[in-house]
Design an enzyme around this catalytic site. Sequence first.
Site, PDB file in Angstrom:
ATOM      1  N   LYS A  53      43.068  43.193  24.258  1.00  0.00           N
ATOM      2  CA  LYS A  53      42.682  44.570  24.779  1.00  0.00           C
ATOM      3  C   LYS A  53      43.502  44.932  26.050  1.00  0.00           C
ATOM      4  O   LYS A  53      44.075  46.039  26.137  1.00  0.00           O
ATOM      5  CB  LYS A  53      41.226  44.506  25.085  1.00  0.00           C
ATOM      6  N   THR A  54      43.420  43.852  26.877  1.00  0.00           N
ATOM      7  CA  THR A  54      44.178  44.206  28.021  1.00  0.00           C
ATOM      8  C   THR A  54      45.820  44.572  27.708  1.00  0.00           C
ATOM      9  O   THR A  54      46.126  45.559  28.637  1.00  0.00           O
ATOM     10  CB  THR A  54      44.325  42.960  29.059  1.00  0.00           C
TER      11      THR A  54
ATOM     12  N   ASP B 271      37.771  50.688  30.938  1.00  0.00           N
ATOM     13  CA  ASP B 271      37.652  49.427  30.422  1.00  0.00           C
ATOM     14  C   ASP B 271      36.336  48.745  30.136  1.00  0.00           C
ATOM     15  O   ASP B 271      35.524  49.362  31.158  1.00  0.00           O
ATOM     16  CB  ASP B 271      38.602  48.542  30.960  1.00  0.00           C
ATOM     17  N   GLU B 272      35.827  47.963  29.353  1.00  0.00           N
ATOM     18  CA  GLU B 272      34.401  47.500  29.569  1.00  0.00           C
ATOM     19  C   GLU B 272      33.618  48.500  29.371  1.00  0.00           C
ATOM     20  O   GLU B 272      32.460  48.423  30.240  1.00  0.00           O
ATOM     21  CB  GLU B 272      34.415  46.459  30.717  1.00  0.00           C
TER      22      GLU B 272
ATOM     23  N   GLN C  96      29.742  42.078  23.591  1.00  0.00           N
ATOM     24  CA  GLN C  96      29.671  41.547  25.092  1.00  0.00           C
ATOM     25  C   GLN C  96      29.018  42.225  25.955  1.00  0.00           C
ATOM     26  O   GLN C  96      29.495  42.107  27.284  1.00  0.00           O
ATOM     27  CB  GLN C  96      31.295  41.216  25.345  1.00  0.00           C
TER      28      GLN C  96
ATOM     29  N   ARG D 199      35.147  32.200  25.174  1.00  0.00           N
ATOM     30  CA  ARG D 199      35.976  31.670  26.118  1.00  0.00           C
ATOM     31  C   ARG D 199      36.852  30.855  25.836  1.00  0.00           C
ATOM     32  O   ARG D 199      37.889  30.581  26.448  1.00  0.00           O
ATOM     33  CB  ARG D 199      35.212  31.283  27.378  1.00  0.00           C
TER      34      ARG D 199
END
Length: 761
Positions: A50-51, A234-235, A265, A615
Amino acid sequence: MTRPAPATYRCRVISPENDAILSPLNPQQREAVLHENGPLLVIAGAGSGKTRAITYRIANLYRRGYSPQSVLAITFTNKAAREMRQRTADLCGIESNWISTFHSLGARLLRAHIRRLEPYDSSFSIYDPSDCKSLLKEILAAHSVDRALATPDGILSDISRLKNSKSEISKPEKDGPAYYDRILYEIFHAYLDEMRKRNAVDFDDLLLLSVKLFEEHQDLLERYQDQFRQILVDEYQDTNAIQFRMMSLLAERHHNICVTGDPDQSIYGWRGADLTNILQFEKQFPNVRVVKLEQNYRSTKNVLHTANALITHNIDRPSKDLWTENESGEPVRVYRFADEQEEAAGVAALVDDLRFQDIALKEIAVFYRVNALSRSLEQQLLLRDIPYNVVGGVEFYGRKEIRDVLAYLQLLVNPRDSESVKRVINTPSRGIGKATISKLAVHAEQESKPLLEVICSTDRSYLGKRAADCVGRFAALYERLSSALSESVQHAVEAVVEATAYRDYLEEQYSGDYEDRLRNLDELVSAAKEFDETNTDSGLQGFLEQTRLYSSVDRWDGSEDRLALMTLHSAKGLEFSFAIILGVEEGLLPLLRRDSDSPPDIEEERRLAYVGVTRAEEALYLTHVARRMRAGESRQAFPSRFVREMLGSAKEGTPAHVELDEATWASLVERSSPEDSLGRSSDRDFDSEDDSWDADWGETYSDTNPAEEFPIGARVYHDDYGEGEICRVHRVGRRLSVTIEFDAAGKKQIFPDFSPLRRIR
């Protein structure tokens, strides 16, 4: 749309077909990067790049002619914003200062325009929760509120909820039954009045007042709508009502808004995040293009299989299934221990084992739902000399000595900040007691003046001579320090430390940890020097703003070779080669609170577990115990329902992607987990085999191969349990576990690597 011409930068526009810079992107990432006009929703799974997609999109917009000032990119942590700025700069040589967090954006807008919201001015202080609670204590005392009915923590939580939801609080009926509602109304408005008097804002105000500026001043809104031709958030699954409102206002002219996130998330509902913001984005912008990033580049197939099996039990989510071309890797391993002491010893042993295999400690992380679970583990890590960092513990800028120095600096910037005055007026001690401070505060109220202005006044006739002399010395100190404003931030910090003889104060008051506190001061000086070097135009005000807005995760240095300990909430956005999640039990994960009348949001708790699972890059370990201490009492514990869900559709035997020990498997298959393993709704007892399970983590270590030394059928001797025969041998991670039928003690599970066990025949 008329695209702004390039300003002070040069980027060569290249057609997508011949653009080598886009070659690292997969088709879905490329689609997200190349979309230019109109709303865009990117559903980005964990570890799906995503980043990378966001930074390439920003770089591509620059290359297509958008100026850095016309592209606004918002994320949730300063760490993520720094990374995004750096990656973008690496791609196209441009580092934009409009890539930031929501709160940094709000602070920037308010510094420029808050004078429109009287009585504020641009030198306002940013209060953190500790400052806010100190203020609320004073207000509650002034209103004679029974602390049993309303606490600073509870009131602050309600104030934050009201602000983030943009809710209006109406005045309750004077004789109505809702006593707490009346108290909240009074305290809420008293709090707002005091914050305005002090020229101070809290974290929620950074957003709320920015929106207020836009809603009340159309010219400002139009200015920024015209400036920001492209917006990226973002997020987005973690945005709350006020953040949603801010972005909606800015995007309503051009509709060129790209939001990225993962509904799976969304873990901040407890602080106001609204999952429907991302789930309903397509309704808000009917012509939206939707792109799904589902290829995971981070984790093994077994980790992803586990994550997918877990999260599919949530109903409130869009269809999405992570996949990867990575290897299958090790199975996810679930360990069962007798209690938290053995759990801590076992996890420390596992970390030591990984370290013995030349795996760097910085590649390993331990996660937990509540901070209290780290205590036993920290003791074991110290015993084994395993260096670690608690990420999200006592933050650097939250330490007393740091807060003291920063309070002096804050007064130099905002003389109306009476909270800072009260913190430092007698630190170090100057003989100014609470009674004197109270008289000063009363006089300031009577004169309608800030507390510091009253202190610096030559009229101190309402004080006794000794008190007046002491206050006068503090006023003189403040006048001397005021000259530091014209110097560097480093000089200002050093001036405060020297002028107040603060090092001497620390040595007198904190001889036990004086050296540690002194090192913290040195670190503050280093931080100021670094700020001077990288922020030539921000000055002391910018430095103070950074100290308020940077969290412990933002400051955490992942390059140090130390084991990372953190809550699952802090783990968001991070990744590690090896991840261990403690306490995967009913009552802990999902967390069931004894002091809450509201049922837990199981879907959010499941999303939190999902964040922890995803993670892990190479290996994931989960632990649970048979009994855990709770409020000083040892109580039965049961594996979390999430462990069962991670198995997927397996009916007989454990699936290939998860490895359970026999006791865990039996507890999952043979009984339903109670609602609360902490004893609230279950009187179920363990059966004799479960109750006798005992992993003995002694200090004895065998250098031989335990699998050869302890085969099935071998007779062994244990210092505590006597003689017995091995009836089962299996692996727990890389350790050998043997189940022994002792002649006198019955069946026990033993780890030969650590237990005083020897073979007799």
